[in-house]
Design a protein around this motif. Structure first.
Motif, PDB file in Angstrom:
ATOM      1  N   LYS A 115     -16.122   9.788   8.042  1.00 60.50           N
ATOM      2  CA  LYS A 115     -14.700   9.455   8.100  1.00 60.50           C
ATOM      3  C   LYS A 115     -14.478   7.950   8.210  1.00 60.50           C
ATOM      4  O   LYS A 115     -13.600   7.397   7.555  1.00 60.50           O
ATOM      5  CB  LYS A 115     -14.061  10.159   9.292  1.00 60.50           C
ATOM      6  N   LEU A 116     -15.277   7.261   9.005  1.00 57.31           N
ATOM      7  CA  LEU A 116     -15.124   5.817   9.183  1.00 57.31           C
ATOM      8  C   LEU A 116     -15.435   5.061   7.896  1.00 57.31           C
ATOM      9  O   LEU A 116     -14.729   4.114   7.540  1.00 57.31           O
ATOM     10  CB  LEU A 116     -16.018   5.325  10.322  1.00 57.31           C
ATOM     11  N   ILE A 117     -16.451   5.495   7.174  1.00 43.10           N
ATOM     12  CA  ILE A 117     -16.796   4.834   5.909  1.00 43.10           C
ATOM     13  C   ILE A 117     -15.686   5.046   4.889  1.00 43.10           C
ATOM     14  O   ILE A 117     -15.305   4.112   4.173  1.00 43.10           O
ATOM     15  CB  ILE A 117     -18.145   5.347   5.389  1.00 43.10           C
ATOM     16  N   ARG A 118     -15.136   6.257   4.809  1.00 43.32           N
ATOM     17  CA  ARG A 118     -14.021   6.510   3.886  1.00 43.32           C
ATOM     18  C   ARG A 118     -12.819   5.638   4.246  1.00 43.32           C
ATOM     19  O   ARG A 118     -12.155   5.087   3.378  1.00 43.32           O
ATOM     20  CB  ARG A 118     -13.622   7.985   3.916  1.00 43.32           C
ATOM     21  N   PHE A 119     -12.541   5.505   5.547  1.00 46.57           N
ATOM     22  CA  PHE A 119     -11.431   4.670   6.000  1.00 46.57           C
ATOM     23  C   PHE A 119     -11.655   3.218   5.586  1.00 46.57           C
ATOM     24  O   PHE A 119     -10.752   2.569   5.054  1.00 46.57           O
ATOM     25  CB  PHE A 119     -11.266   4.786   7.519  1.00 46.57           C
ATOM     26  N   LEU A 120     -12.861   2.709   5.814  1.00 44.37           N
ATOM     27  CA  LEU A 120     -13.157   1.319   5.457  1.00 44.37           C
ATOM     28  C   LEU A 120     -13.094   1.092   3.948  1.00 44.37           C
ATOM     29  O   LEU A 120     -12.633   0.051   3.490  1.00 44.37           O
ATOM     30  CB  LEU A 120     -14.528   0.915   5.995  1.00 44.37           C
ATOM     31  N   LEU A 121     -13.553   2.075   3.180  1.00 44.39           N
ATOM     32  CA  LEU A 121     -13.480   1.937   1.723  1.00 44.39           C
ATOM     33  C   LEU A 121     -12.041   1.874   1.228  1.00 44.39           C
ATOM     34  O   LEU A 121     -11.759   1.270   0.200  1.00 44.39           O
ATOM     35  CB  LEU A 121     -14.205   3.094   1.045  1.00 44.39           C
ATOM     36  N   LEU A 122     -11.128   2.480   1.956  1.00 43.48           N
ATOM     37  CA  LEU A 122      -9.728   2.455   1.533  1.00 43.48           C
ATOM     38  C   LEU A 122      -8.943   1.277   2.100  1.00 43.48           C
ATOM     39  O   LEU A 122      -7.982   0.827   1.496  1.00 43.48           O
ATOM     40  CB  LEU A 122      -9.044   3.769   1.942  1.00 43.48           C
TER      41      LEU A 122
ATOM     42  N   ALA B 151      -2.371   3.101  -0.521  1.00 40.22           N
ATOM     43  CA  ALA B 151      -3.759   3.057  -0.058  1.00 40.22           C
ATOM     44  C   ALA B 151      -3.819   3.077   1.466  1.00 40.22           C
ATOM     45  O   ALA B 151      -4.703   3.717   2.050  1.00 40.22           O
ATOM     46  CB  ALA B 151      -4.462   1.823  -0.604  1.00 40.22           C
ATOM     47  N   ILE B 152      -2.898   2.402   2.126  1.00 36.27           N
ATOM     48  CA  ILE B 152      -2.847   2.432   3.590  1.00 36.27           C
ATOM     49  C   ILE B 152      -2.474   3.826   4.079  1.00 36.27           C
ATOM     50  O   ILE B 152      -3.062   4.335   5.041  1.00 36.27           O
ATOM     51  CB  ILE B 152      -1.872   1.360   4.114  1.00 36.27           C
ATOM     52  N   ILE B 153      -1.532   4.475   3.404  1.00 34.32           N
ATOM     53  CA  ILE B 153      -1.170   5.852   3.759  1.00 34.32           C
ATOM     54  C   ILE B 153      -2.377   6.771   3.579  1.00 34.32           C
ATOM     55  O   ILE B 153      -2.662   7.613   4.438  1.00 34.32           O
ATOM     56  CB  ILE B 153       0.028   6.335   2.919  1.00 34.32           C
ATOM     57  N   ASP B 154      -3.122   6.593   2.491  1.00 32.41           N
ATOM     58  CA  ASP B 154      -4.313   7.401   2.263  1.00 32.41           C
ATOM     59  C   ASP B 154      -5.377   7.144   3.326  1.00 32.41           C
ATOM     60  O   ASP B 154      -6.056   8.071   3.772  1.00 32.41           O
ATOM     61  CB  ASP B 154      -4.896   7.125   0.880  1.00 32.41           C
ATOM     62  N   ALA B 155      -5.526   5.898   3.751  1.00 33.55           N
ATOM     63  CA  ALA B 155      -6.498   5.579   4.797  1.00 33.55           C
ATOM     64  C   ALA B 155      -6.125   6.265   6.114  1.00 33.55           C
ATOM     65  O   ALA B 155      -6.992   6.784   6.814  1.00 33.55           O
ATOM     66  CB  ALA B 155      -6.585   4.068   4.991  1.00 33.55           C
TER      67      ALA B 155
ATOM     68  N   ASP C 223      -8.326  13.429   9.060  1.00 35.67           N
ATOM     69  CA  ASP C 223      -9.102  14.514   8.441  1.00 35.67           C
ATOM     70  C   ASP C 223      -8.299  15.323   7.442  1.00 35.67           C
ATOM     71  O   ASP C 223      -8.415  16.546   7.361  1.00 35.67           O
ATOM     72  CB  ASP C 223      -9.692  15.453   9.487  1.00 35.67           C
ATOM     73  N   LYS C 224      -7.469  14.659   6.670  1.00 36.88           N
ATOM     74  CA  LYS C 224      -6.710  15.329   5.630  1.00 36.88           C
ATOM     75  C   LYS C 224      -7.070  14.724   4.285  1.00 36.88           C
ATOM     76  O   LYS C 224      -7.772  13.726   4.213  1.00 36.88           O
ATOM     77  CB  LYS C 224      -5.207  15.184   5.894  1.00 36.88           C
ATOM     78  N   ASN C 225      -6.603  15.348   3.216  1.00 38.91           N
ATOM     79  CA  ASN C 225      -6.833  14.810   1.881  1.00 38.91           C
ATOM     80  C   ASN C 225      -5.917  13.617   1.638  1.00 38.91           C
ATOM     81  O   ASN C 225      -4.924  13.423   2.316  1.00 38.91           O
ATOM     82  CB  ASN C 225      -6.565  15.871   0.822  1.00 38.91           C
ATOM     83  N   MET C 226      -6.263  12.860   0.616  1.00 45.85           N
ATOM     84  CA  MET C 226      -5.437  11.735   0.236  1.00 45.85           C
ATOM     85  C   MET C 226      -4.103  12.260  -0.299  1.00 45.85           C
ATOM     86  O   MET C 226      -3.991  13.408  -0.702  1.00 45.85           O
ATOM     87  CB  MET C 226      -6.168  10.891  -0.804  1.00 45.85           C
ATOM     88  N   LEU C 227      -3.114  11.409  -0.316  1.00 44.06           N
ATOM     89  CA  LEU C 227      -1.755  11.772  -0.711  1.00 44.06           C
ATOM     90  C   LEU C 227      -1.717  12.269  -2.157  1.00 44.06           C
ATOM     91  O   LEU C 227      -2.162  11.569  -3.065  1.00 44.06           O
ATOM     92  CB  LEU C 227      -0.828  10.568  -0.545  1.00 44.06           C
ATOM     93  N   LEU C 228      -1.195  13.457  -2.358  1.00 44.37           N
ATOM     94  CA  LEU C 228      -1.005  14.067  -3.681  1.00 44.37           C
ATOM     95  C   LEU C 228      -2.290  14.077  -4.511  1.00 44.37           C
ATOM     96  O   LEU C 228      -2.255  13.835  -5.710  1.00 44.37           O
ATOM     97  CB  LEU C 228       0.104  13.357  -4.437  1.00 44.37           C
ATOM     98  N   ILE C 229      -3.409  14.382  -3.892  1.00 45.58           N
ATOM     99  CA  ILE C 229      -4.678  14.362  -4.614  1.00 45.58           C
ATOM    100  C   ILE C 229      -4.983  15.715  -5.245  1.00 45.58           C
ATOM    101  O   ILE C 229      -5.686  15.807  -6.215  1.00 45.58           O
ATOM    102  CB  ILE C 229      -5.828  13.885  -3.710  1.00 45.58           C
ATOM    103  N   GLU C 230      -4.432  16.791  -4.687  1.00 47.14           N
ATOM    104  CA  GLU C 230      -4.747  18.111  -5.243  1.00 47.14           C
ATOM    105  C   GLU C 230      -3.529  18.901  -5.568  1.00 47.14           C
ATOM    106  O   GLU C 230      -2.499  18.744  -5.236  1.00 47.14           O
ATOM    107  CB  GLU C 230      -5.614  18.878  -4.274  1.00 47.14           C
TER     108      GLU C 230
END
Length: 77
Positions: A10-17, A60-64, A70-77
């Motif tokens: 989760k932390l790596i995904r947050f940093l990547l975003l 991108a900040i909202i997605d982060a 622990d949710k999906n990115m905005l409107l990803i699915e």
């Protein structure tokens, strides 16, 4: 690509975003890969927004934040 991204911690995904240029590239690659996989109009619109429109940083900040919760990115699915 989305499956690979979700396998990260989760932390790596947050940093990547959240890192400015890296977040834009990560977001763009994920959005376009989702469009190529699903071929929906919504995923195309989101991919175009993240690629060309300037307010993609806000998304991108909202997605982060969503990734931290622990949710999906905005409107990803």
């Amino acid at each position: 690509m989305l499956k690979k991204f979700n396998e990260f911690d989760k932390l790596i995904r947050f940093l990547l975003l959240i890192i400015p240029f890296v977040g834009w590239i990560t977001e763009m690659v994920i959005r376009w890969s989702v469009f190529l996989e699903k071929k929906s109009l919504l995923s195309l619109v989101m991919a175009i927004i993240h690629t060309f429109v300037g307010w993609a940083l806000v998304l991108a900040i909202i997605d982060a934040i969503l990734v931290l919760l622990d949710k999906n990115m905005l409107l990803i699915e």
